[in-house]
Design a protein around this motif. Structure first.
Motif, PDB file in Angstrom:
ATOM      1  N   ARG A  19      52.927  35.374 -12.981  1.00 12.96           N
ATOM      2  CA  ARG A  19      51.953  36.149 -12.207  1.00 12.96           C
ATOM      3  C   ARG A  19      51.357  37.270 -13.064  1.00 12.96           C
ATOM      4  NH1 ARG A  19      52.913  38.501  -6.301  1.00 12.96           N
ATOM      5  NH2 ARG A  19      53.430  36.327  -5.937  1.00 12.96           N
ATOM      6  N   ARG A  20      52.195  37.931 -13.841  1.00 13.40           N
ATOM      7  CA  ARG A  20      51.716  38.998 -14.736  1.00 13.40           C
ATOM      8  C   ARG A  20      50.736  38.426 -15.758  1.00 13.40           C
ATOM      9  NH1 ARG A  20      53.201  40.911 -19.662  1.00 13.40           N
ATOM     10  NH2 ARG A  20      54.990  39.511 -19.840  1.00 13.40           N
ATOM     11  N   LYS A  21      51.074  37.274 -16.311  1.00  9.65           N
ATOM     12  CA  LYS A  21      50.229  36.659 -17.341  1.00  9.65           C
ATOM     13  C   LYS A  21      48.886  36.200 -16.780  1.00  9.65           C
ATOM     14  CE  LYS A  21      52.496  36.800 -21.220  1.00  9.65           C
ATOM     15  NZ  LYS A  21      51.905  37.445 -22.407  1.00  9.65           N
ATOM     16  N   VAL A  22      48.880  35.537 -15.620  1.00  8.53           N
ATOM     17  CA  VAL A  22      47.601  35.050 -15.090  1.00  8.53           C
ATOM     18  C   VAL A  22      46.679  36.220 -14.752  1.00  8.53           C
ATOM     19  CG1 VAL A  22      48.437  32.790 -14.333  1.00  8.53           C
ATOM     20  CG2 VAL A  22      48.418  34.713 -12.709  1.00  8.53           C
ATOM     21  N   GLN A  23      47.248  37.340 -14.340  1.00  6.08           N
ATOM     22  CA  GLN A  23      46.424  38.515 -14.088  1.00  6.08           C
ATOM     23  C   GLN A  23      45.788  39.005 -15.391  1.00  6.08           C
ATOM     24  OE1 GLN A  23      48.760  41.451 -11.944  1.00  6.08           O
ATOM     25  NE2 GLN A  23      49.295  39.963 -10.368  1.00  6.08           N
ATOM     26  N   PHE A  24      46.557  39.031 -16.452  1.00 11.91           N
ATOM     27  CA  PHE A  24      46.053  39.458 -17.760  1.00 11.91           C
ATOM     28  C   PHE A  24      44.956  38.507 -18.238  1.00 11.91           C
ATOM     29  CE2 PHE A  24      46.292  39.157 -22.408  1.00 11.91           C
ATOM     30  CZ  PHE A  24      46.026  40.479 -22.755  1.00 11.91           C
ATOM     31  N   TRP A  25      45.204  37.187 -18.132  1.00 11.32           N
ATOM     32  CA  TRP A  25      44.206  36.211 -18.585  1.00 11.32           C
ATOM     33  C   TRP A  25      42.941  36.282 -17.725  1.00 11.32           C
ATOM     34  CZ3 TRP A  25      48.621  32.175 -18.262  1.00 11.32           C
ATOM     35  CH2 TRP A  25      49.495  32.346 -19.351  1.00 11.32           C
ATOM     36  N   ALA A  26      43.102  36.502 -16.426  1.00 16.90           N
ATOM     37  CA  ALA A  26      41.941  36.616 -15.534  1.00 16.90           C
ATOM     38  C   ALA A  26      41.104  37.843 -15.904  1.00 16.90           C
ATOM     39  CB  ALA A  26      42.395  36.681 -14.077  1.00 16.90           C
ATOM     40  N   LEU A  27      41.743  38.949 -16.216  1.00 14.16           N
ATOM     41  CA  LEU A  27      41.006  40.144 -16.633  1.00 14.16           C
ATOM     42  C   LEU A  27      40.230  39.898 -17.923  1.00 14.16           C
ATOM     43  CD1 LEU A  27      43.437  43.125 -15.927  1.00 14.16           C
ATOM     44  CD2 LEU A  27      41.222  42.677 -14.854  1.00 14.16           C
ATOM     45  N   SER A  29      38.893  37.204 -18.894  1.00 13.89           N
ATOM     46  CA  SER A  29      37.920  36.118 -18.836  1.00 13.89           C
ATOM     47  C   SER A  29      37.023  36.115 -17.599  1.00 13.89           C
ATOM     48  CB  SER A  29      38.667  34.783 -18.901  1.00 13.89           C
ATOM     49  OG  SER A  29      39.542  34.655 -17.784  1.00 13.89           O
ATOM     50  N   GLY A  30      37.119  37.120 -16.766  1.00 17.39           N
ATOM     51  CA  GLY A  30      36.339  37.118 -15.523  1.00 17.39           C
ATOM     52  C   GLY A  30      36.911  36.185 -14.481  1.00 17.39           C
ATOM     53  N   GLY A  31      38.206  35.891 -14.585  1.00 12.24           N
ATOM     54  CA  GLY A  31      38.863  34.983 -13.655  1.00 12.24           C
ATOM     55  C   GLY A  31      39.034  35.571 -12.268  1.00 12.24           C
ATOM     56  N   CYS A  32      39.189  34.675 -11.311  1.00 14.12           N
ATOM     57  CA  CYS A  32      39.284  35.030  -9.892  1.00 14.12           C
ATOM     58  C   CYS A  32      40.540  34.410  -9.282  1.00 14.12           C
ATOM     59  CB  CYS A  32      38.066  34.484  -9.136  1.00 14.12           C
ATOM     60  SG  CYS A  32      36.472  34.953  -9.828  1.00 14.12           S
ATOM     61  N   PHE A  33      40.909  34.930  -8.112  1.00 12.75           N
ATOM     62  CA  PHE A  33      42.025  34.379  -7.353  1.00 12.75           C
ATOM     63  C   PHE A  33      41.604  34.161  -5.908  1.00 12.75           C
ATOM     64  CE2 PHE A  33      44.155  36.706 -10.810  1.00 12.75           C
ATOM     65  CZ  PHE A  33      44.830  35.636 -11.386  1.00 12.75           C
ATOM     66  N   ALA A  34      42.236  33.181  -5.275  1.00 13.60           N
ATOM     67  CA  ALA A  34      41.949  32.851  -3.881  1.00 13.60           C
ATOM     68  C   ALA A  34      42.370  34.006  -2.986  1.00 13.60           C
ATOM     69  CB  ALA A  34      42.690  31.587  -3.483  1.00 13.60           C
ATOM     70  N   LEU A  35      41.573  34.216  -1.942  1.00 20.77           N
ATOM     71  CA  LEU A  35      41.887  35.242  -0.955  1.00 20.77           C
ATOM     72  C   LEU A  35      42.282  34.595   0.362  1.00 20.77           C
ATOM     73  CD1 LEU A  35      38.971  37.819  -1.357  1.00 20.77           C
ATOM     74  CD2 LEU A  35      41.348  38.093  -2.085  1.00 20.77           C
ATOM     75  N   GLY A  36      43.258  35.177   1.014  1.00 20.43           N
ATOM     76  CA  GLY A  36      43.565  34.787   2.374  1.00 20.43           C
ATOM     77  C   GLY A  36      42.553  35.462   3.293  1.00 20.43           C
ATOM     78  N   PRO A  37      42.428  34.986   4.524  1.00 22.76           N
ATOM     79  CA  PRO A  37      41.447  35.577   5.442  1.00 22.76           C
ATOM     80  C   PRO A  37      41.824  36.997   5.837  1.00 22.76           C
ATOM     81  CG  PRO A  37      42.806  33.949   6.567  1.00 22.76           C
ATOM     82  CD  PRO A  37      43.183  33.886   5.119  1.00 22.76           C
ATOM     83  N   ARG A 108      36.695  31.089 -21.920  1.00 21.77           N
ATOM     84  CA  ARG A 108      37.237  32.372 -22.393  1.00 21.77           C
ATOM     85  C   ARG A 108      38.703  32.514 -22.000  1.00 21.77           C
ATOM     86  NH1 ARG A 108      32.599  34.997 -20.671  1.00 21.77           N
ATOM     87  NH2 ARG A 108      33.726  36.308 -19.212  1.00 21.77           N
ATOM     88  N   CYS A 109      39.059  31.997 -20.834  1.00 20.89           N
ATOM     89  CA  CYS A 109      40.454  32.054 -20.400  1.00 20.89           C
ATOM     90  C   CYS A 109      41.332  31.181 -21.292  1.00 20.89           C
ATOM     91  CB  CYS A 109      40.573  31.626 -18.939  1.00 20.89           C
ATOM     92  SG  CYS A 109      42.244  31.858 -18.282  1.00 20.89           S
ATOM     93  N   ILE A 110      40.856  29.978 -21.594  1.00 18.24           N
ATOM     94  CA  ILE A 110      41.619  29.106 -22.499  1.00 18.24           C
ATOM     95  C   ILE A 110      41.828  29.804 -23.842  1.00 18.24           C
ATOM     96  CG2 ILE A 110      41.555  26.943 -23.813  1.00 18.24           C
ATOM     97  CD1 ILE A 110      40.189  25.667 -21.353  1.00 18.24           C
ATOM     98  N   GLU A 111      40.787  30.465 -24.335  1.00 18.86           N
ATOM     99  CA  GLU A 111      40.918  31.210 -25.591  1.00 18.86           C
ATOM    100  C   GLU A 111      41.956  32.323 -25.470  1.00 18.86           C
ATOM    101  OE1 GLU A 111      36.982  32.528 -26.676  1.00 18.86           O
ATOM    102  OE2 GLU A 111      36.238  30.456 -26.755  1.00 18.86           O
ATOM    103  N   ALA A 112      41.940  33.050 -24.353  1.00 18.20           N
ATOM    104  CA  ALA A 112      42.915  34.129 -24.144  1.00 18.20           C
ATOM    105  C   ALA A 112      44.338  33.576 -24.108  1.00 18.20           C
ATOM    106  CB  ALA A 112      42.596  34.884 -22.852  1.00 18.20           C
ATOM    107  N   ILE A 113      44.517  32.441 -23.458  1.00 15.93           N
ATOM    108  CA  ILE A 113      45.852  31.835 -23.380  1.00 15.93           C
ATOM    109  C   ILE A 113      46.301  31.369 -24.762  1.00 15.93           C
ATOM    110  CG2 ILE A 113      47.200  29.914 -22.421  1.00 15.93           C
ATOM    111  CD1 ILE A 113      45.364  30.128 -19.900  1.00 15.93           C
ATOM    112  N   THR A 114      45.404  30.728 -25.505  1.00 13.25           N
ATOM    113  CA  THR A 114      45.791  30.217 -26.832  1.00 13.25           C
ATOM    114  C   THR A 114      46.085  31.352 -27.812  1.00 13.25           C
ATOM    115  OG1 THR A 114      43.480  29.961 -27.534  1.00 13.25           O
ATOM    116  CG2 THR A 114      44.552  28.032 -26.571  1.00 13.25           C
TER     117      THR A 114
END
Length: 194
Positions: A19-27, A29-37, A108-114
């Motif tokens: 969870r910590r990593k995906v937040q970092f990669w999303a930041l 690369s302009g990544g997003c996460f699903a929202l609940g209603p 950009r996210c793939i680049e951040a992960i690699t």
């Protein structure tokens, strides 16, 4: 200890780090996460939010729908149907998805992960490729990465060998994935025995 119990213990040890990593990669690369209603009783359209915006807004942050560990019954079903009872083949107990508004952001996210020195990428499945047989994934399109997190925490817990899954999904495809569509996919998957 049963191998499946051990696999779940390793997945649980990796979960906070993923969870910590995906937040970092999303930041990065302009990544997003699903929202609940906002109102769980209301019928609303699927929404997602850039993490860059959500991290500064407590209400949006609370509404992010993080992926849970895979349900045990589904894990057992998958091990029996797809992997001839070989528990070590199950690579998606601990998983997360990042949504993107453009292919450029996804790249950009793939680049951040690699570039992440705490990540060992084991496999990339490009289900966005025109050469991908969409029948194999019931039409679902995304980039799937199987990786290991080799962080101070995963090493301390001795779970750094655990393989997890990250899905990188274009927003247009993510919005097309509906509850009805997923139930059809489950039926299709069960008929195929996978």
């Amino acid at each position: 200890v049963h191998p499946l119990d051990l696999l779940y213990a390793h997945a649980a040890g990796n979960y906070p780090e993923l969870r910590r990593k995906v937040q970092f990669w999303a930041l990065a690369s302009g990544g997003c996460f699903a929202l609940g209603p906002q109102d769980p009783t209301a019928s609303t359209q699927k929404e997602y939010v850039r993490f860059e915006k959500a991290r500064l807004d407590h209400e949006l942050l609370r509404r992010i729908q993080w992926s849970p560990l895979k349900r045990v019954d589904r894990a057992v079903e998958k091990i029996l149907r797809m992997y001839a009872s070989d528990v070590s083949q199950l690579l998606d107990i601990c998983r997360e998805a990042i949504i993107f508004e453009s292919i450029e952001d996804l790249m950009r996210c793939i680049e951040a992960i690699t570039r992440d020195l705490e990540v060992e990428i084991l496999r990339i499945k490009n289900r966005l490729s025109t050469s991908h047989n969409a029948y194999e994934s019931a039409g679902y399109r995304f980039v799937l990465l199987n990786l290991r997190l080799v962080t101070r925490q995963t090493k301390r817990l001795e779970v750094d060998g655990h393989v997890l899954e990250v899905q990188l999904v274009l927003g247009s495809f993510w919005k097309a994935m509906t509850v009805v569509g997923h139930s059809r996919y489950v039926k299709w998957r069960n008929e195929r025995g996978v």
